[in-house]
Design a protein around this motif. Structure first.
Motif, PDB file in Angstrom:
ATOM      1  N   TYR A  96       0.795  -1.231   0.000  1.00  0.00           N
ATOM      2  CA  TYR A  96       0.000   0.000   0.000  1.00  0.00           C
ATOM      3  C   TYR A  96       0.826   1.280   0.000  1.00  0.00           C
ATOM      4  O   TYR A  96       0.270   2.351  -0.234  1.00  0.00           O
ATOM      5  CB  TYR A  96      -0.928   0.009   1.231  1.00  0.00           C
ATOM      6  N   VAL A  97       2.133   1.212   0.261  1.00  0.00           N
ATOM      7  CA  VAL A  97       2.910   2.434   0.491  1.00  0.00           C
ATOM      8  C   VAL A  97       3.110   3.293  -0.745  1.00  0.00           C
ATOM      9  O   VAL A  97       3.540   4.441  -0.629  1.00  0.00           O
ATOM     10  CB  VAL A  97       4.290   2.107   1.120  1.00  0.00           C
ATOM     11  N   GLU A  98       2.820   2.751  -1.923  1.00  0.00           N
ATOM     12  CA  GLU A  98       2.931   3.589  -3.123  1.00  0.00           C
ATOM     13  C   GLU A  98       1.763   4.552  -3.250  1.00  0.00           C
ATOM     14  O   GLU A  98       1.791   5.457  -4.086  1.00  0.00           O
ATOM     15  CB  GLU A  98       3.045   2.710  -4.375  1.00  0.00           C
ATOM     16  N   SER A  99       0.744   4.360  -2.446  1.00  0.00           N
ATOM     17  CA  SER A  99      -0.386   5.290  -2.378  1.00  0.00           C
ATOM     18  C   SER A  99      -0.469   5.833  -0.951  1.00  0.00           C
ATOM     19  O   SER A  99       0.192   5.335  -0.041  1.00  0.00           O
ATOM     20  CB  SER A  99      -1.693   4.578  -2.748  1.00  0.00           C
ATOM     21  N   ASP A 100      -1.284   6.853  -0.750  1.00  0.00           N
ATOM     22  CA  ASP A 100      -1.470   7.420   0.589  1.00  0.00           C
ATOM     23  C   ASP A 100      -2.080   6.375   1.523  1.00  0.00           C
ATOM     24  O   ASP A 100      -2.960   5.615   1.120  1.00  0.00           O
ATOM     25  CB  ASP A 100      -2.396   8.636   0.529  1.00  0.00           C
ATOM     26  N   TYR A 101      -1.611   6.365   2.766  1.00  0.00           N
ATOM     27  CA  TYR A 101      -2.177   5.432   3.737  1.00  0.00           C
ATOM     28  C   TYR A 101      -2.073   6.006   5.146  1.00  0.00           C
ATOM     29  O   TYR A 101      -1.350   6.986   5.400  1.00  0.00           O
ATOM     30  CB  TYR A 101      -1.488   4.067   3.663  1.00  0.00           C
ATOM     31  N   ILE A 102      -2.823   5.406   6.064  1.00  0.00           N
ATOM     32  CA  ILE A 102      -2.895   5.826   7.473  1.00  0.00           C
ATOM     33  C   ILE A 102      -2.483   4.655   8.349  1.00  0.00           C
ATOM     34  O   ILE A 102      -2.887   3.517   8.102  1.00  0.00           O
ATOM     35  CB  ILE A 102      -4.334   6.258   7.861  1.00  0.00           C
ATOM     36  N   LEU A 103      -1.696   4.927   9.368  1.00  0.00           N
ATOM     37  CA  LEU A 103      -1.300   3.895  10.327  1.00  0.00           C
ATOM     38  C   LEU A 103      -1.909   4.224  11.685  1.00  0.00           C
ATOM     39  O   LEU A 103      -1.775   5.351  12.181  1.00  0.00           O
ATOM     40  CB  LEU A 103       0.236   3.842  10.436  1.00  0.00           C
ATOM     41  N   VAL A 104      -2.607   3.251  12.259  1.00  0.00           N
ATOM     42  CA  VAL A 104      -3.243   3.427  13.572  1.00  0.00           C
ATOM     43  C   VAL A 104      -2.611   2.433  14.544  1.00  0.00           C
ATOM     44  O   VAL A 104      -2.624   1.225  14.295  1.00  0.00           O
ATOM     45  CB  VAL A 104      -4.768   3.194  13.505  1.00  0.00           C
ATOM     46  N   TYR A 105      -2.078   2.950  15.634  1.00  0.00           N
ATOM     47  CA  TYR A 105      -1.400   2.122  16.628  1.00  0.00           C
ATOM     48  C   TYR A 105      -2.238   2.106  17.905  1.00  0.00           C
ATOM     49  O   TYR A 105      -2.433   3.141  18.549  1.00  0.00           O
ATOM     50  CB  TYR A 105      -0.005   2.688  16.911  1.00  0.00           C
ATOM     51  N   PHE A 106      -2.755   0.931  18.257  1.00  0.00           N
ATOM     52  CA  PHE A 106      -3.509   0.767  19.501  1.00  0.00           C
ATOM     53  C   PHE A 106      -2.547   0.292  20.592  1.00  0.00           C
ATOM     54  O   PHE A 106      -2.080  -0.848  20.573  1.00  0.00           O
ATOM     55  CB  PHE A 106      -4.649  -0.245  19.310  1.00  0.00           C
ATOM     56  N   HIS A 107      -2.263   1.189  21.532  1.00  0.00           N
ATOM     57  CA  HIS A 107      -1.250   0.904  22.544  1.00  0.00           C
ATOM     58  C   HIS A 107      -1.767   0.000  23.668  1.00  0.00           C
ATOM     59  O   HIS A 107      -0.989  -0.720  24.299  1.00  0.00           O
ATOM     60  CB  HIS A 107      -0.751   2.227  23.133  1.00  0.00           C
ATOM     61  N   PHE A 108      -3.075   0.050  23.934  1.00  0.00           N
ATOM     62  CA  PHE A 108      -3.624  -0.730  25.041  1.00  0.00           C
ATOM     63  C   PHE A 108      -3.297  -2.215  24.857  1.00  0.00           C
ATOM     64  O   PHE A 108      -3.498  -2.784  23.796  1.00  0.00           O
ATOM     65  CB  PHE A 108      -5.144  -0.557  25.111  1.00  0.00           C
ATOM     66  N   GLY A 109      -2.810  -2.831  25.905  1.00  0.00           N
ATOM     67  CA  GLY A 109      -2.480  -4.248  25.856  1.00  0.00           C
ATOM     68  C   GLY A 109      -0.996  -4.529  25.783  1.00  0.00           C
ATOM     69  O   GLY A 109      -0.579  -5.686  25.859  1.00  0.00           O
ATOM     70  N   LEU A 110      -0.165  -3.472  25.628  1.00  0.00           N
ATOM     71  CA  LEU A 110       1.284  -3.684  25.661  1.00  0.00           C
ATOM     72  C   LEU A 110       1.722  -3.815  27.110  1.00  0.00           C
ATOM     73  O   LEU A 110       1.440  -2.953  27.944  1.00  0.00           O
ATOM     74  CB  LEU A 110       2.017  -2.509  25.005  1.00  0.00           C
ATOM     75  N   ARG A 111       2.418  -4.917  27.418  1.00  0.00           N
ATOM     76  CA  ARG A 111       2.786  -5.214  28.796  1.00  0.00           C
ATOM     77  C   ARG A 111       4.230  -5.674  28.852  1.00  0.00           C
ATOM     78  O   ARG A 111       4.876  -5.907  27.817  1.00  0.00           O
ATOM     79  CB  ARG A 111       1.863  -6.282  29.373  1.00  0.00           C
ATOM     80  N   SER A 112       4.715  -5.802  30.068  1.00  0.00           N
ATOM     81  CA  SER A 112       6.097  -6.256  30.256  1.00  0.00           C
ATOM     82  C   SER A 112       6.316  -7.613  29.616  1.00  0.00           C
ATOM     83  O   SER A 112       7.402  -7.913  29.124  1.00  0.00           O
ATOM     84  CB  SER A 112       6.426  -6.331  31.753  1.00  0.00           C
ATOM     85  N   SER A 113       5.287  -8.426  29.608  1.00  0.00           N
ATOM     86  CA  SER A 113       5.441  -9.792  29.115  1.00  0.00           C
ATOM     87  C   SER A 113       5.476  -9.889  27.597  1.00  0.00           C
ATOM     88  O   SER A 113       5.996 -10.852  27.049  1.00  0.00           O
ATOM     89  CB  SER A 113       4.289 -10.665  29.639  1.00  0.00           C
TER      90      SER A 113
END
Length: 390
Positions: A96-113
């Motif tokens: 998809y990078v040859e066209s415009d795109y959006i990246l959404v990062y959902f941080h909830f759920g990142l843990r030490s483990s």
């Protein structure tokens, strides 16, 4: 305390806050959500893809791909090859990078483990070269925490270096952008011009050419196409078709072999009108539809629609009649009035300043759904001599 230790400390604080807020146990906190396997069992990235960490969630209102990264789907670190995760992310983005795109990062759920090391994050950032950054239109971080602020401090030097490098490659610091003066439309312009302009240039035709041709094709070829109006199309093809329309050249949708292309063209046409098809004058009335008693809403919709200018009314009736046809085939296309309303509502009406807010969307969708589901009742009272139906 080094940055790695500081990040770990903040992450543990975030974990504790999440447990308190959600009332979850330590055991359930480490359980990743199961994602459906998007690849064949024999695919080299299957063991990573099966978790559903990276997903493509369709297009935004401008036809840009939405790529989602969900931390809550990451299993414990010993169960996931983070290097392979990076390769899979690049493998997904490469499409998809040859066209415009959006990246959404959902941080909830990142843990030490399940978190990767900071050195891995730094190396990952370095690997995302200009190929991945040039068409990235936005990066949304959902549920940011103190851990994200620590990461920002770690990556700030790299980000600043990138900015300086791009500036030097362009021959100096970026200049403030200036809005170019408006250009007169082309004689055969179809996108981004008023309905009156289209009528004047179209020998008095009340239904705009783009709408007439896309509706005719979709009515004949695509009423039973699953996901009609929800699926995306190649953005470069869409831009090329717009260009051809604006130059007055004929379009044959049969030659493209993709029924989603005319569907996207129709939505794009509506979205690029200088004024919304339903007009700004009725925006406040549409926003108040939820306050009307449910048994009276169809009648209220009818009253609002009757107040539209004659030209707008004819075009709206033409479009809603077609969408009603689409909804009647929902057993095949999965597009009932509610689904169609979610797609078309924001393309039919919007506030005079800026896009519609999340708070404004439910009444817009409700109003559009009522128009589609109760088409016959809403449009029964006002019959005009020049009406055209699909």
């Amino acid at each position: 305390m080094n940055l790695e230790q500081l990040a770990e400390k903040e992450l543990r604080k975030d974990e504790e806050e999440q447990r308190i807020l959600s009332g979850e146990s330590s055991a359930s906190a480490l359980t990743p959500l199961a994602g459906g396997p998007p690849l064949d069992l024999n695919h080299p990235f299957y063991d990573v893809a099966r978790h559903g960490i990276v997903q493509v969630a369709g297009d935004d209102n401008y036809g840009r791909k939405l790529v989602i990264f969900s931390c809550c789907r990451m299993p414990p670190s010993h169960q996931l090859n983070h290097r392979k995760l990076l390769e899979y992310l690049k493998y997904t983005l490469d499409k998809y990078v040859e066209s415009d795109y959006i990246l959404v990062y959902f941080h909830f759920g990142l843990r030490s483990s399940n978190k990767p090391s900071l050195s891995w994050l730094q190396n990952a950032y370095k690997e995302f070269d200009r190929k991945y950054k040039k068409n990235l239109k936005a990066l949304y971080v959902v549920h940011p925490t103190n851990f994200i602020r620590v990461l920002w401090n770690i990556f700030k030097p790299l980000i600043r270096y990138d900015e300086k490098l791009r500036a030097s490659q362009k021959g100096g610091p970026p200049r403030p952008t200036r809005t170019p003066p408006p250009r007169p439309p082309l004689p055969q312009q179809q996108f981004g011009v008023s309905l009156q302009y289209l009528q004047d240039k179209g020998n008095g035709d009340l239904i705009p050419l783009v709408m007439r041709e896309t509706v005719l094709f979709l009515k004949q070829k695509a009423l039973k196409t699953e996901g009609l109006f929800r699926r995306s199309a190649n953005i470069q093809v869409i831009k090329e078709i717009q260009k051809q329309y604006n130059l007055g050249k004929p379009i044959k949708f049969e030659e493209y072999g993709d029924e989603n292309i005319p569907a996207v063209i129709l939505k794009t046409f509506l979205r690029e009108l200088p004024q919304p098809l339903l007009t700004s004058q009725i925006y406040d009335q549409v926003q108040s539809i939820g306050t009307v008693e449910s048994s009276l809403r169809v009648t209220r919709c009818k009253q609002i629609i009757q107040s539209l200018p004659e030209h707008n009314y004819i075009i709206v009736k033409y479009l809603i009649c077609f969408l009603h046809m689409v909804s009647q085939e929902s057993i095949f296309n999965k597009m009932n009035p509610s689904n169609l309303a979610c797609v078309f509502g924001v393309n039919l009406i919007w506030p005079t300043k800026g896009p519609a807010t999340l708070h404004a969307l439910p009444p817009i969708n409700m109003f559009t759904e009522l128009l589609i589901e109760y088409y016959s009742q809403v449009f029964s009272a006002r019959i005009l001599p020049n009406e055209v139906l699909p």
